[in-house]
Scaffold this motif. Structure first.
Motif, PDB file in Angstrom:
ATOM      1  N   VAL A 132       0.833  -1.208   0.000  1.00 50.46           N
ATOM      2  CA  VAL A 132       0.000   0.000   0.000  1.00 50.46           C
ATOM      3  C   VAL A 132       0.866   1.256   0.000  1.00 50.46           C
ATOM      4  O   VAL A 132       0.586   2.215  -0.727  1.00 50.46           O
ATOM      5  CB  VAL A 132      -0.957  -0.014   1.217  1.00 50.46           C
ATOM      6  CG1 VAL A 132      -1.607   1.348   1.406  1.00 50.46           C
ATOM      7  CG2 VAL A 132      -2.015  -1.092   1.028  1.00 50.46           C
ATOM      8  N   THR A 133       1.936   1.242   0.789  1.00 51.70           N
ATOM      9  CA  THR A 133       2.755   2.454   0.876  1.00 51.70           C
ATOM     10  C   THR A 133       3.716   2.587  -0.299  1.00 51.70           C
ATOM     11  O   THR A 133       4.290   3.635  -0.517  1.00 51.70           O
ATOM     12  CB  THR A 133       3.563   2.489   2.194  1.00 51.70           C
ATOM     13  OG1 THR A 133       4.313   1.275   2.312  1.00 51.70           O
ATOM     14  CG2 THR A 133       2.653   2.651   3.390  1.00 51.70           C
ATOM     15  N   PHE A 134       3.893   1.506  -1.060  1.00 49.42           N
ATOM     16  CA  PHE A 134       4.788   1.578  -2.225  1.00 49.42           C
ATOM     17  C   PHE A 134       4.130   2.350  -3.359  1.00 49.42           C
ATOM     18  O   PHE A 134       4.762   3.129  -4.046  1.00 49.42           O
ATOM     19  CB  PHE A 134       5.159   0.170  -2.683  1.00 49.42           C
ATOM     20  CG  PHE A 134       6.136   0.168  -3.827  1.00 49.42           C
ATOM     21  CD1 PHE A 134       7.495   0.310  -3.586  1.00 49.42           C
ATOM     22  CD2 PHE A 134       5.698   0.035  -5.144  1.00 49.42           C
ATOM     23  CE1 PHE A 134       8.408   0.329  -4.639  1.00 49.42           C
ATOM     24  CE2 PHE A 134       6.602   0.053  -6.197  1.00 49.42           C
ATOM     25  CZ  PHE A 134       7.963   0.194  -5.940  1.00 49.42           C
ATOM     26  N   TYR A 135       2.847   2.127  -3.558  1.00 47.84           N
ATOM     27  CA  TYR A 135       2.144   2.752  -4.687  1.00 47.84           C
ATOM     28  C   TYR A 135       1.473   4.051  -4.254  1.00 47.84           C
ATOM     29  O   TYR A 135       0.736   4.073  -3.269  1.00 47.84           O
ATOM     30  CB  TYR A 135       1.090   1.798  -5.255  1.00 47.84           C
ATOM     31  CG  TYR A 135       1.712   0.576  -5.884  1.00 47.84           C
ATOM     32  CD1 TYR A 135       2.311   0.666  -7.138  1.00 47.84           C
ATOM     33  CD2 TYR A 135       1.720  -0.643  -5.227  1.00 47.84           C
ATOM     34  CE1 TYR A 135       2.901  -0.447  -7.726  1.00 47.84           C
ATOM     35  CE2 TYR A 135       2.305  -1.761  -5.811  1.00 47.84           C
ATOM     36  CZ  TYR A 135       2.897  -1.656  -7.063  1.00 47.84           C
ATOM     37  OH  TYR A 135       3.469  -2.742  -7.627  1.00 47.84           O
ATOM     38  N   SER A 136       1.716   5.112  -5.038  1.00 45.61           N
ATOM     39  CA  SER A 136       1.134   6.396  -4.654  1.00 45.61           C
ATOM     40  C   SER A 136      -0.372   6.415  -4.880  1.00 45.61           C
ATOM     41  O   SER A 136      -1.067   7.284  -4.393  1.00 45.61           O
ATOM     42  CB  SER A 136       1.812   7.530  -5.416  1.00 45.61           C
ATOM     43  OG  SER A 136       1.679   7.287  -6.798  1.00 45.61           O
TER      44      SER A 136
END
Lengths: 901, 158
Positions: free
Chosen positions: B57-61
């Motif tokens: 989740v935090t990898f993809y903006s």
């Protein structure tokens, strides 16, 4: 398969099939620099430090991910490789604080070592540096994100060893860091603080709090010994500087292979706790007062002699200790049997696995874990009943979880939906005390469906018909009413277990601590024999022993009917042998068990007791009764490392050395005898228990002259056939599993191979009996008790560890939300728990993982002690009390009402 | 325990490999953002560690952990927009809405984002409000535009 021969740095190297270049080089003694590759974890190829030049390849290759191939020509330190490594270091240092002067890791830091090796003093890249706040949320270790090189070892090791997946890479690009789900502190994550990540970290990103500023890495002397907490028997290196243990490191023992749990890794600071006993104490005018060893031992010797002279030998009793070494337990039972003339000798095995010792001796002829710990990896089906392994025996828990993830089917029966239950393929939430019904229903199903191992039954066992008759009517539907388990689940479990090629049964105190403890154990033995799951690797009946040396204390004859090696005191031949060896007449009648001794103390039949390293004032059921019993004694001596709740009642308290301050042997749950080594001196005048017992024996007029533990071990070996081949020299490294009768015997990893110890395995017809105390109108709820991950037994050690007590400072009572709603309480609210024996107040912990009419309390906490409530009703065979089931009532404690309990 | 709607989403995509991202996208579509409870439930249903799900989740903006506005305002700061004053336009928007990039107004009407290029350089300076593209903007135009969205948004929620 074709042999793989390649050239590494001009050297001909033969590689194992499937080996990577990194592994092939390592096997040939060439260590390639690396940051992410770690032990046997799968390579991630993340750090690129291990690049090598392969002739004919266009680019440099990460040696940890490239398979070695025949004919390859590899350079590990060519100019091109060195240049690449220098660039990687240059890039890493661009974003790494160069505070090696004060960094805890200095001297053991791979980044530092490689920067030195390749002479990269500082980065040539200017720019922004990471500025994340450190995670200091837990009392064990700190995570400094700014020193992290994102190698991923901690991510991988957490997934593979404790299998918690507490951390992963989060965010992206420059902001990437290793953190928990939702980026909270570790304390609020699934982390169990086993410390595997800390040991894996190649830099100073993960460092233990306890060790901070306590010594440079090169100043620490490692001393290999055995963890003093549970029965897994993990090897641990104590890191010593200036006479103090300033850190720990997991050892490469057969039980733990380089990993520990939070207790072994971070819970050993109790050794230097300020409350350690440093001088003998004698009660004068009601107050324990400092005394010399001469005064104290003279008094003990005189009072014991007087009691024996006045009231006879059997007016005296001793409790040995599952925490002390084999040698110490041997000496104490010898002192009481030979020096005083009584078999009133017992220890806390009575409270944990007395029913295992009794039940498995009846069924198989030997009352110990049949297989080895590492064996669990070979099982197709693992049936865990009454064992919260990941909390009570964490390092075995890791191995069960790993085996399950790698394909083994996991069947779990437990009144609480513990972690294993949550992960199980089949889970049965039986009511406490209903195990025989559950197991009989499984066997009913197996026989009904013709799934039993007929050949094994015919060739290896006897009395099958009686057992089959006993389970004729115990259908899963019948059992459903008693156990609360869906009949379908019982059938599925039975079929899964029976159809497995190799199925292992793992159990612990959920089975043993019942008035039907021996019956439960016999039922488990029945089930294993019925399906032929015993006597081979990956199978077996595997009771997990509780204490670090409870197996050894039993082996050493710290039990009323046995000399060392389970040789009966009422066997004339055996006794004659010991009489000759010890040079005195020995009593022929088995003595009293632990709880019988306490009863006899209250009735005046036992007048004096010697308690070594045990704390019945917290561990035993019905504590008020224990207090009255101990108070009724004329004379009580306690040898311990702290002034425990029991020592507070003593007339004489003797300060003992702890595990780290003496040599000897412990025996772990898989019957493995391992070396305990002295790392530091005992505090003040404290002495090892074997020294105390020897000095006392001399004061009592015996001509004992034991000078070291090895001399005692040699005497044990001469008198204990199963220890006959266990010499001190042979214990270096992995130790030895008994039976090991001769010096050329390799030890016994698996019992009952081809033939049971008693000849044929014996089935027993076991009928279900309800627990001694069932819920009624007055006490409508079932209380069950047990351990939690962060504490051990009566907490005398773990509650004096900063980290362990810091993370788990309070007891609690676990209850279902419905019950909590009935009481009108929430998690954290004080609740009064009452039984027929007493009452305590503790905090509620509301959870759906427990049955609606069952509550659970850990027994580690002296305040609000669970054992004030528990029932001391005994199993008729093993004399083990029913610690796992009693009836209680709960009441909310309103605000303002002061608690008096 | 689990929301029916979330269970339906997971049902639709299955629990196999490769289903996590579509499930996250659909869940965000449904709820406007990815709540902690929903992520925990997804992790449970897919038998994936929460840390792994959070890492994705935090990898993809595209994924958001906080509730977002009804209108997502994306301000282009690409080369063409930049030379035509996108930075000052952004400041005007930020001031008008009273929020910085990545934030959401208290009334949950607007979220503000800076993006690299919307691929409409001929219309520079350009912004998107949800799926609608607005180009050749001036400070006055953008203020009127935002006021219109605010009126519409308030009317709908009233």
């Amino acid at each position: 398969m074709q042999e793989i021969v390649l050239t590494i740095d001009g050297k001909q190297v033969t590689a194992e099939p499937g080996a990577t270049l990194f592994q092939a080089a390592a096997a040939a003694g060439i260590e390639i620099p690396h940051l992410c590759t770690y032990r046997d974890l799968a390579p991630t190829g993340a750090c690129r430090m291990c690049v090598v030049e392969v002739e004919g390849a266009r680019t440099l290759m990460a040696s940890c991910t490239v398979p070695a191939q025949h004919g390859m020509v590899v350079q590990t330190e060519s100019p091109r490789v060195v240049e690449a490594r220098r660039m990687i270091l240059d890039l890493l240092l661009a974003n790494h604080p160069l505070d090696c002067l004060t960094c805890e890791k200095s001297g053991a830091c791979d980044l530092q070592d490689y920067a030195y090796r390749y002479q990269v003093a500082e980065s040539s890249f200017a720019g922004e540096k990471k500025d994340h706040p450190a995670d200091t949320s837990n009392p064990f270790f700190e995570r400094d994100h700014n020193k992290c090189v994102l190698c991923g070892r901690c991510v991988e090791v957490c997934a593979v060893v404790p299998r918690r997946h507490a951390v992963d890479y989060v965010y992206r690009g420059f902001d990437t860091k290793v953190s928990t789900a939702f980026d909270v502190g570790l304390e609020d994550s699934s982390c169990v603080f086993c410390g595997a990540c800390v040991e894996s970290c190649p830099v100073g990103a993960l460092t233990p709090v306890q060790s901070r500023g306590q010594g440079r890495q090169w100043e620490l002397t490692p001393v290999s010994t055995i963890c003093p907490y549970c029965g897994v028997g993990c090897q641990v290196d104590l890191l010593v500087r200036g006479g103090r243990i300033v850190g720990t490191r997991a050892g490469d023992g057969p039980a733990n292979r380089g990993y520990l749990c939070s207790k072994g890794k971070f819970g050993l600071d109790f050794v230097h706790h300020e409350q350690r006993l440093t001088t003998p104490l004698i009660r004068k005018q009601g107050v324990l007062t400092q005394a010399t060893w001469d005064e104290a031992l003279d008094l003990v010797a005189r009072r014991l002699r007087e009691t024996v002279d006045r009231d006879g030998s059997d007016a005296v009793g001793a409790l040995c200790s599952a925490k002390c070494t084999n040698e110490e337990n041997y000496l104490l039972q010898k002192l009481f049997r030979a020096g005083i003339g009584t078999n009133n000798i017992d220890h806390c095995a009575r409270l944990c696995h007395a029913s295992t010792v009794a039940g498995l001796a009846l069924a198989f002829g030997s009352g110990a874990m049949t297989n080895s710990i590492a064996d669990v990896a070979e099982a197709d089906v693992i049936f865990v009943i009454g064992s919260n392994t990941p909390e009570a025996h964490p390092v075995i828990g890791y191995q069960i979880l790993r085996a399950h993830d790698e394909g083994a089917t996991l069947v779990v029966a437990d009144p609480r939906r513990v972690e294993l239950a949550d992960r199980a393929d089949i889970y049965m939430q039986q009511l406490p005390g209903s195990d025989v019904a559950l197991l009989n229903a499984m066997m009913h199903t197996i026989i009904n469906e013709g799934l039993e191992d007929k050949r094994f039954i015919a060739e290896r066992t006897e009395d099958y018909e009686a057992m089959a008759q006993a389970v004729k009517d115990t259908s899963p539907e019948w059992a459903a009413d008693i156990t609360g388990v869906d009949p379908g689940a019982i059938r599925a479990a039975a079929r899964t277990f029976a159809r497995a090629e190799r199925a292992s049964i793992i159990y612990s105190m959920g089975i043993t601590q019942h008035t039907t403890g021996t019956d439960n154990v016999l039922s488990i033995a029945n089930l294993a024999m019925l399906c032929g799951h015993i006597g081979r690797a990956g199978t077996g009946v595997n009771p997990l022993r509780g204490q670090n040396n409870v197996q050894g204390a039993c082996d050493m004859g710290a039990l009323p009917p046995f000399f060392p090696g389970y040789q009966r005191v009422d066997d004339d031949q055996v006794r004659a042998r010991f009489e000759q060896a010890w040079g005195t007449k020995l009593p022929a009648v088995p003595g009293r068990t632990m709880l019988e001794m306490l009863d006899a103390a209250l009735s005046g039949e036992i007048k004096a007791m010697f308690i070594m390293g045990e704390n019945p004032m917290v561990s035993d059921p019905d504590i008020e009764h224990v207090r009255e019993s101990l108070a009724a004694l004329d004379f009580l001596v306690v040898a311990d490392i702290f002034l425990t709740e029991t020592a507070e009642l003593a007339d004489v308290v003797l300060p003992a050395a702890c595990f780290a301050e003496k040599d000897g042997t412990f025996v772990n749950t898989e019957r493995r005898v391992q070396l305990v080594r002295k790392a530091v001196d005992p505090p003040g005048q404290a002495l090892a228990d074997w020294e105390i017992i020897t000095a006392l024996a001399v004061k009592m007029g015996l001509n004992w002259d034991y000078r070291d533990s090895e001399q005692i071990a040699e005497e044990i070996r001469q008198l204990t056939p199963s220890y006959g081949g266990i010499t001190r020299e042979r214990l270096e490294g992995d130790g030895l599993q008994w039976p090991c009768p001769t010096e050329d015997h390799p030890g016994t990893p698996t019992l009952h191979v081809g033939k049971f110890t008693r000849g044929k395995g014996k089935f027993h017809a076991v009928e279900f009996r309800p627990p001694a105390e069932e819920p009624d109108d007055e006490y409508p709820v079932i209380l069950t008790t047990g351990r939690i991950l962060y504490h051990f037994h009566t907490g005398s050690m773990s509650r004096r560890s900063c980290g362990l007590d810091g993370i788990a400072p309070h007891g609690f009572v676990e209850m279902h939300p419905d019950l909590a709603a009935d009481l009108g309480v929430d998690s954290g609210d004080p609740v009064r728990v009452l039984s027929r024996r007493g009452q305590v107040v503790t905090g509620a912990l509301v959870t759906e993982t427990i049955g609606r009419n069952v509550v659970f309390m850990p027994f580690h906490f002296a305040e609000g002690a669970a054992n004030v409530l528990t029932n001391s009703a005994l199993d008729p065979v093993a004399r083990i009390p029913e610690l796992k089931v009693c009836a209680v009532r709960l009441e909310p404690v309103g605000p303002g009402k002061e608690d008096q309990s | 325990m689990t929301d029916t709607c979330l269970a339906e989403i997971v049902d639709k995509y299955g629990t196999g490999k490769g289903s996590l991202i579509p499930i996250l996208q659909q869940t965000q579509e449904q709820y406007g953002y990815l709540s902690r409870e929903n992520l925990a439930a997804i992790s449970r249903m897919l038998r994936l560690p929460e840390s792994k799900v959070f890492g994705v989740v935090t990898f993809y903006s595209q994924f958001h952990l906080k509730p977002r506005g009804k209108y997502i305002v994306r301000v282009c700061l690409g080369t063409a927009c930049h030379v035509r004053g996108a930075e000052t336009l952004f400041q005007t928007i930020s001031r008008t809405l009273g929020i910085a990039a990545g934030e959401t107004t208290l009334d949950r009407l607007f979220s503000l984002e800076r993006v690299a290029c919307l691929g409409a350089c001929g219309l520079a300076p350009v912004i998107m409000v949800n799926e609608a593209t607005h180009g050749r903007l001036t400070h006055r135009k953008v203020e009127k535009l935002l006021a219109r969205y605010r009126r519409e948004g308030e009317a709908e929620s009233a």
